[in-house]
Write a protein that holds these residues in place. Structure first.
Motif, PDB file in Angstrom:
ATOM      1  N   PRO A 112      61.686 -19.755 -45.422  1.00 43.79           N
ATOM      2  CA  PRO A 112      60.977 -18.930 -46.221  1.00 43.79           C
ATOM      3  C   PRO A 112      59.823 -19.725 -46.497  1.00 43.79           C
ATOM      4  N   TYR A 113      59.867 -21.044 -46.755  1.00 46.07           N
ATOM      5  CA  TYR A 113      58.638 -21.751 -47.296  1.00 46.07           C
ATOM      6  C   TYR A 113      57.487 -21.644 -46.359  1.00 46.07           C
ATOM      7  N   TYR A 114      57.689 -21.678 -45.042  1.00 40.97           N
ATOM      8  CA  TYR A 114      57.012 -21.355 -43.987  1.00 40.97           C
ATOM      9  C   TYR A 114      56.343 -20.342 -44.035  1.00 40.97           C
ATOM     10  N   VAL A 115      56.986 -19.233 -44.194  1.00 42.77           N
ATOM     11  CA  VAL A 115      56.447 -17.848 -44.348  1.00 42.77           C
ATOM     12  C   VAL A 115      55.552 -17.698 -45.464  1.00 42.77           C
ATOM     13  N   ALA A 116      55.971 -18.285 -46.609  1.00 39.05           N
ATOM     14  CA  ALA A 116      55.202 -18.015 -48.027  1.00 39.05           C
ATOM     15  C   ALA A 116      53.959 -18.856 -47.445  1.00 39.05           C
ATOM     16  N   ARG A 117      53.873 -20.042 -47.091  1.00 41.59           N
ATOM     17  CA  ARG A 117      52.635 -20.844 -46.967  1.00 41.59           C
ATOM     18  C   ARG A 117      51.725 -20.175 -46.072  1.00 41.59           C
ATOM     19  N   THR A 118      51.973 -19.829 -44.970  1.00 44.45           N
ATOM     20  CA  THR A 118      51.236 -18.952 -43.915  1.00 44.45           C
ATOM     21  C   THR A 118      50.751 -17.958 -44.461  1.00 44.45           C
ATOM     22  N   CYS A 119      51.579 -16.836 -44.999  1.00 42.76           N
ATOM     23  CA  CYS A 119      51.268 -15.677 -45.485  1.00 42.76           C
ATOM     24  C   CYS A 119      50.082 -15.752 -46.484  1.00 42.76           C
ATOM     25  N   GLN A 120      50.191 -16.685 -47.442  1.00 44.59           N
ATOM     26  CA  GLN A 120      49.213 -17.043 -48.603  1.00 44.59           C
ATOM     27  C   GLN A 120      47.913 -17.308 -48.015  1.00 44.59           C
ATOM     28  N   ALA A 121      48.114 -18.110 -46.985  1.00 41.34           N
ATOM     29  CA  ALA A 121      46.673 -18.638 -46.280  1.00 41.34           C
ATOM     30  C   ALA A 121      46.168 -17.702 -45.508  1.00 41.34           C
ATOM     31  N   TYR A 122      46.823 -17.045 -44.825  1.00 43.38           N
ATOM     32  CA  TYR A 122      46.085 -15.978 -44.114  1.00 43.38           C
ATOM     33  C   TYR A 122      45.601 -14.993 -44.865  1.00 43.38           C
ATOM     34  N   ARG A 123      46.643 -14.355 -45.617  1.00 43.86           N
ATOM     35  CA  ARG A 123      45.951 -13.326 -46.610  1.00 43.86           C
ATOM     36  C   ARG A 123      44.735 -13.582 -47.375  1.00 43.86           C
ATOM     37  N   SER A 124      44.402 -15.014 -47.750  1.00 42.29           N
ATOM     38  CA  SER A 124      43.279 -15.128 -48.351  1.00 42.29           C
ATOM     39  C   SER A 124      42.093 -15.315 -47.265  1.00 42.29           C
ATOM     40  N   ALA A 125      42.372 -15.732 -46.114  1.00 43.83           N
ATOM     41  CA  ALA A 125      41.158 -15.662 -44.990  1.00 43.83           C
ATOM     42  C   ALA A 125      40.986 -14.251 -44.695  1.00 43.83           C
ATOM     43  N   ILE A 126      41.789 -13.478 -44.443  1.00 38.63           N
ATOM     44  CA  ILE A 126      41.585 -11.923 -44.403  1.00 38.63           C
ATOM     45  C   ILE A 126      40.853 -11.432 -45.063  1.00 38.63           C
ATOM     46  N   ASN A 127      41.225 -11.666 -46.555  1.00 38.77           N
ATOM     47  CA  ASN A 127      40.494 -10.808 -47.572  1.00 38.77           C
ATOM     48  C   ASN A 127      39.021 -11.283 -47.605  1.00 38.77           C
ATOM     49  N   ASP A 128      38.644 -12.840 -47.587  1.00 41.84           N
ATOM     50  CA  ASP A 128      37.667 -13.277 -47.376  1.00 41.84           C
ATOM     51  C   ASP A 128      36.708 -12.657 -46.372  1.00 41.84           C
ATOM     52  N   ALA A 129      37.389 -12.730 -45.150  1.00 41.03           N
ATOM     53  CA  ALA A 129      36.485 -12.164 -43.996  1.00 41.03           C
ATOM     54  C   ALA A 129      36.128 -10.719 -44.155  1.00 41.03           C
ATOM     55  N   VAL A 130      37.030  -9.823 -44.785  1.00 39.65           N
ATOM     56  CA  VAL A 130      36.541  -8.318 -44.920  1.00 39.65           C
ATOM     57  C   VAL A 130      35.325  -8.428 -46.134  1.00 39.65           C
ATOM     58  N   ALA A 131      35.521  -9.347 -46.971  1.00 49.45           N
ATOM     59  CA  ALA A 131      34.520  -9.324 -48.254  1.00 49.45           C
ATOM     60  C   ALA A 131      33.295  -9.907 -47.815  1.00 49.45           C
ATOM     61  N   GLY A 132      33.396 -10.467 -46.514  1.00 46.76           N
ATOM     62  CA  GLY A 132      31.865 -11.237 -46.206  1.00 46.76           C
ATOM     63  C   GLY A 132      31.647 -12.576 -46.741  1.00 46.76           C
ATOM     64  N   LYS A 133      32.792 -13.389 -47.240  1.00 45.04           N
ATOM     65  CA  LYS A 133      32.882 -14.566 -47.928  1.00 45.04           C
ATOM     66  C   LYS A 133      32.903 -15.700 -46.793  1.00 45.04           C
ATOM     67  N   PRO A 134      32.325 -16.880 -46.947  1.00 46.57           N
ATOM     68  CA  PRO A 134      32.663 -17.794 -45.898  1.00 46.57           C
ATOM     69  C   PRO A 134      34.008 -18.330 -45.953  1.00 46.57           C
ATOM     70  N   PHE A 135      34.563 -18.916 -44.868  1.00 50.26           N
ATOM     71  CA  PHE A 135      35.754 -19.609 -44.462  1.00 50.26           C
ATOM     72  C   PHE A 135      35.923 -20.663 -45.502  1.00 50.26           C
ATOM     73  N   ASP A 136      36.986 -20.596 -46.334  1.00 50.27           N
ATOM     74  CA  ASP A 136      37.516 -21.629 -47.324  1.00 50.27           C
ATOM     75  C   ASP A 136      38.367 -22.701 -46.515  1.00 50.27           C
ATOM     76  N   THR A 137      37.623 -23.913 -46.326  1.00 45.71           N
ATOM     77  CA  THR A 137      38.134 -24.881 -45.326  1.00 45.71           C
ATOM     78  C   THR A 137      39.685 -25.557 -45.996  1.00 45.71           C
ATOM     79  N   ASN A 138      39.665 -25.246 -47.441  1.00 40.26           N
ATOM     80  CA  ASN A 138      40.798 -25.799 -47.948  1.00 40.26           C
ATOM     81  C   ASN A 138      42.117 -25.122 -47.484  1.00 40.26           C
ATOM     82  N   LEU A 139      41.874 -23.946 -46.729  1.00 45.22           N
ATOM     83  CA  LEU A 139      43.216 -23.371 -46.311  1.00 45.22           C
ATOM     84  C   LEU A 139      43.617 -24.074 -45.184  1.00 45.22           C
ATOM     85  N   LEU A 140      42.905 -24.996 -44.434  1.00 42.74           N
ATOM     86  CA  LEU A 140      43.414 -25.890 -43.505  1.00 42.74           C
ATOM     87  C   LEU A 140      44.298 -26.905 -44.032  1.00 42.74           C
TER      88      LEU A 140
END
Length: 439
Positions: free
Chosen positions: A272-300
């Motif tokens: 479940p930790y793996y799922v929490a961590r990956t979903c949280q990171a990719y959710r943020s990346a998707i939201n930023d991409a749709v909003a036209g925001k630059p990629f947040d390298t902290n997600l790496l």
């Protein structure tokens, strides 16, 4: 406005399902053991658990895709419709399938059930996508071997087909998962759902005797010291197992703009930790991409602490320049944290939470508290054992401690900030649930 792609997460249990939804997934995929490529570590073989999972997804306005993607021998084709009829009656949102025969049978038995074509079917071009569309497939999960340009060609050749791609998780040393290694090494067929992840075992190189073609190099697997296997080389190179893990979070914006409909995270047998961590990171990346925001390298950095064999973006980019590699590596080390526990009970009166310890942490550590509604940092200065006595170290798995913490919600995962390398998956960790799957 840019269309928001679906974030699709793995689930091998109800806890993983709920965690995925809590941390931003739009849909999950799970399978019944007999007809999917995950026999073990799968709670959804019980019809009552499967019903609870599907109902939970629908109550939350989310989707539940049922994996039915094995390559069946004749015996399983004869029982498939009988066994799956009560399952389909529970109304999953789609079946994920790979075998043309089973697909034909499912179309006849349940004409209104959406079918997604599994990555196991190895779809690599627009003509194949058009064919599958013509027989009633609504979504194709493209082969992992495609580049950006090839994905875009499929999108243009078959614009009416939904496209799904893998963006994170273990990679098989096979063409989109059609592997014989497990069956050869341990007599458990990965194409029937019994993969033992032989590609991730611990192999050592041994010198061999010279023959007419030159030196022979032998591989030795740690649990089979007397079974030495020749490692061959041709004009293209030497073929070695143990791929790095896929991580394409930095490419979410590009894939979103080209019209990919769903981003898939691998790992139905992971934690479940793996799922929490990956979903949280990719959710943020998707939201930023749709909003036209630059990629947040902290997600790496957020993904670096997960057990992995090193990361690759797979076949998306055929060749990386030196600047790109340095850029990605430099940012990926920042903010790294390693999983150390998860919260259980909350003592509201004393402002404490009970922690199920997974890995060692101590007074003085900087902890990251990972919650669905936002993470927080904590400098740990107080900790108690189950008798209420102050302690300085939580030794590791099997222990429970209390720490001073004000949670935003009722459940959280805890990680420790560190400069240590991420844990490496081993044969033993694979058996404990850190394994790959194909859907």
């Amino acid at each position: 406005m840019t269309k928001t792609p679906e974030l699709l997460a793995p689930a091998g249990s109800l806890q993983m399902l709920q965690t995925a939804f809590d941390f931003g997934a739009d849909a999950i995929y799970a399978g019944q053991p007999r007809y999917s490529l995950r026999v073990r570590n799968n709670d959804f073989g019980k019809i009552e658990v499967l019903k609870q999972g599907i109902d939970t997804a629908h109550d939350l306005g989310k989707k539940f895709y049922l994996v039915s993607n094995l390559l069946p021998h004749g015996a399983k084709t004869r029982t498939y419709i009988r066994d799956m009829t009560p399952v389909v009656a529970l109304k999953p949102d789609a079946l994920i399938m790979s075998d043309p025969g089973l697909i034909m049978m499912a179309r006849e038995a349940w004409p209104d059930m959406p079918i997604h074509l599994s990555v196991q079917a190895n779809t690599v071009n627009g003509a194949s996508a058009k064919f599958w569309r013509s027989v009633g497939i609504s979504r194709v999960i493209l082969s992992r071997e495609l580049s950006f340009d090839e994905i875009e060609e499929v999108r243009q050749d078959c614009p009416e087909m939904e496209l799904e791609v893998f963006v994170h998780g273990a990679l098989c040393i096979a063409y989109s998962g059609r592997c014989l290694l497990s069956g050869y090494m341990s007599h458990r067929d990965s194409n029937q759902g019994a993969c033992t992840n032989a590609c991730r075992w611990d192999y050592k190189v041994k010198p061999g005797q010279q023959n007419q073609s030159g030196d022979v190099v032998l591989l030795q697997e740690s649990r089979r010291p007397d079974d030495l296997m020749p490692m061959e080389e041709d004009e293209h190179g030497t073929y070695i197992m143990n791929s790095k893990d896929l991580r394409a979070i930095e490419h979410i914006e590009r894939l979103t703009k080209m019209g990919v409909d769903s981003f898939k995270i691998e790992g139905r047998t992971k934690s479940p930790y793996y799922v929490a961590r990956t979903c949280q990171a990719y959710r943020s990346a998707i939201n930023d991409a749709v909003a036209g925001k630059p990629f947040d390298t902290n997600l790496l950095g957020n993904l670096e602490g997960l057990a992995n064999r090193g990361y690759t973006d797979g076949f998306y980019e055929r060749h990386h320049d030196k600047e790109y590699q340095l850029y990605m590596r430099g940012h990926s080390l920042s903010g790294r944290s390693l999983y150390v526990g998860e919260t259980l009970d909350v003592d509201h009166k004393n402002g404490r939470v009970k922690v199920d310890v997974k890995n060692r942490f101590s007074i003085g550590d900087k902890l990251e508290i990972i919650e669905p509604n936002g993470n927080q940092d904590l400098a740990l200065d107080q900790m108690w054992n189950m008798n209420g006595e102050p302690i300085s170290v939580a030794p590791g798995s099997g222990h429970f401690v209390w720490i001073k913490l004000a949670l935003k919600g009722n459940k959280a995962y805890i990680a420790r900030y560190t400069n240590e390398p991420a844990p490496i998956e081993t044969a033993s960790s694979c058996s404990n649930g850190e394994t790959c799957c194909n859907a």
